[in-house]
Design an enzyme around this catalytic site. Structure first.
Site, PDB file in Angstrom:
ATOM      1  N   ASP A 135       0.831  -1.216   0.000  1.00  0.00           N
ATOM      2  CA  ASP A 135       0.000   0.000   0.000  1.00  0.00           C
ATOM      3  C   ASP A 135       0.866   1.267   0.000  1.00  0.00           C
ATOM      4  OD1 ASP A 135      -2.167   1.681   0.164  1.00  0.00           O
ATOM      5  OD2 ASP A 135      -2.666   1.194   2.243  1.00  0.00           O
ATOM      6  N   GLN A 230      -9.125   6.956  11.082  1.00  0.00           N
ATOM      7  CA  GLN A 230      -9.655   7.496   9.836  1.00  0.00           C
ATOM      8  C   GLN A 230      -9.080   8.882   9.545  1.00  0.00           C
ATOM      9  OE1 GLN A 230     -11.293   5.741  11.898  1.00  0.00           O
ATOM     10  NE2 GLN A 230     -12.742   4.379  10.895  1.00  0.00           N
ATOM     11  N   ASP A 232      -5.951   9.438   8.646  1.00  0.00           N
ATOM     12  CA  ASP A 232      -4.495   9.449   8.809  1.00  0.00           C
ATOM     13  C   ASP A 232      -3.766   8.640   7.744  1.00  0.00           C
ATOM     14  OD1 ASP A 232      -4.428  11.032  11.147  1.00  0.00           O
ATOM     15  OD2 ASP A 232      -4.920   9.305  12.376  1.00  0.00           O
ATOM     16  N   SER A 233      -4.496   7.943   6.880  1.00  0.00           N
ATOM     17  CA  SER A 233      -3.874   7.101   5.862  1.00  0.00           C
ATOM     18  C   SER A 233      -2.758   7.829   5.129  1.00  0.00           C
ATOM     19  CB  SER A 233      -4.916   6.652   4.840  1.00  0.00           C
ATOM     20  OG  SER A 233      -5.717   5.624   5.345  1.00  0.00           O
TER      21      SER A 233
END
Length: 273
Positions: A135, A230, A232-233
């Protein structure tokens, strides 16, 4: 227990509710109060942290912030590959006319810093949205940022990746796991955890994903309460002054039995950007 969450905001009004191939209800990772369990962070101490922004897509309340990123060269920013997915952006990155990074600014609604347009994007061809393995994406900026904004990336096998190593995770995401988003940069103290901790938490078949130590890094607080969340990706996990991970996914936020999962940058990042 909620299903695995990719940790990015999606759409102008909400969170990602499903990542391609991941169970419905999965949401982008967030860190303590920035990150769950975190505290305010000075951008002067972490100039390499940037916010990914599109006001056209996400509105102006939070300056269009939807993911985090980290500067690894004057014109290169790393982020999570899932942040550039159609589920988040509603289309292809090049279709966002105002796609940019906000650098050198802790408060999303504040002044100062720079907003730099993104000229090109590269998504790891080995990224698997079904498992979340690999990712990672690279953003090329239209203008150079100062060298002082750049952080070194950990080499393969760096001691900074060893279990028990103190680390910091940074972001503007959910601070509680309940949709309370930070408007200023925050950080949380966590530690690198043994791969076995995430292998137990996310075994094969867990909502379609599983922990893979070759491309993933496990981090959190063994007691819980500190984590990414949520929004912070793509944000950085830093240990011993080097970048070791990017916020990727997890189940819930700050749960002791479900640590945060990060992209292991040392093994996923190409040798040449």
């Amino acid at each position: 227990m909620r299903g695995p969450f990719a940790r990015a905001l999606t759409g102008a009004l909400g969170l990602v509710t499903a990542v391609a191939g991941v169970v419905a209800g999965a949401a982008p990772a967030a860190a303590d109060s920035v990150v769950v369990g975190g505290s305010p962070a000075a951008i002067t101490e972490a100039p390499w942290v940037v916010a990914l922004s599109s006001r056209d897509r996400f509105g102006g309340t939070r300056a269009g912030q939807f993911c985090g990123g980290v500067v690894v060269a004057p014109t290169k920013v790393l982020t999570a590959a899932h942040c550039l997915g159609r589920e988040v952006l509603g289309g292809q990155p090049w279709q966002l006319r105002d796609f940019s990074v906000i650098a050198g600014r802790a408060s999303l609604r504040g002044q100062g810093g720079q907003e730099v347009r993104i000229a090109d994007t590269w998504v790891n061809p080995d990224y698997d949205p079904t498992t979340n393995s690999g990712d990672l994406a690279v953003l090329t900026l239209a203008e150079s940022l100062p060298e002082s904004f750049v952080i070194k990336v950990a080499a393969r096998g760096d001691a900074a990746e060893n279990p028990g190593t103190a680390a910091e995770v940074y972001g503007w995401g959910d601070t509680s796991g309940n949709g309370s988003y930070a408007s200023s940069l925050r950080s949380a103290h966590v530690q690198v955890l043994p791969d076995a901790a995430c292998e137990r938490a996310y075994p094969d078949g867990f909502g379609g994903v599983s922990y893979r130590k070759e491309t993933m890094l496990c981090a959190g607080d063994p007691r819980g309460g500190r984590d990414a969340c949520q929004g912070d990706s793509g944000g950085p996990l830093v240990a011993r002054g080097v970048l070791v991970g990017l916020v990727s996914w997890g189940s819930g936020c700050g749960q002791a039995e479900n640590p945060g999962v990060y992209t292991r940058v040392s093994t996923v990042l190409p040798e040449r950007l």
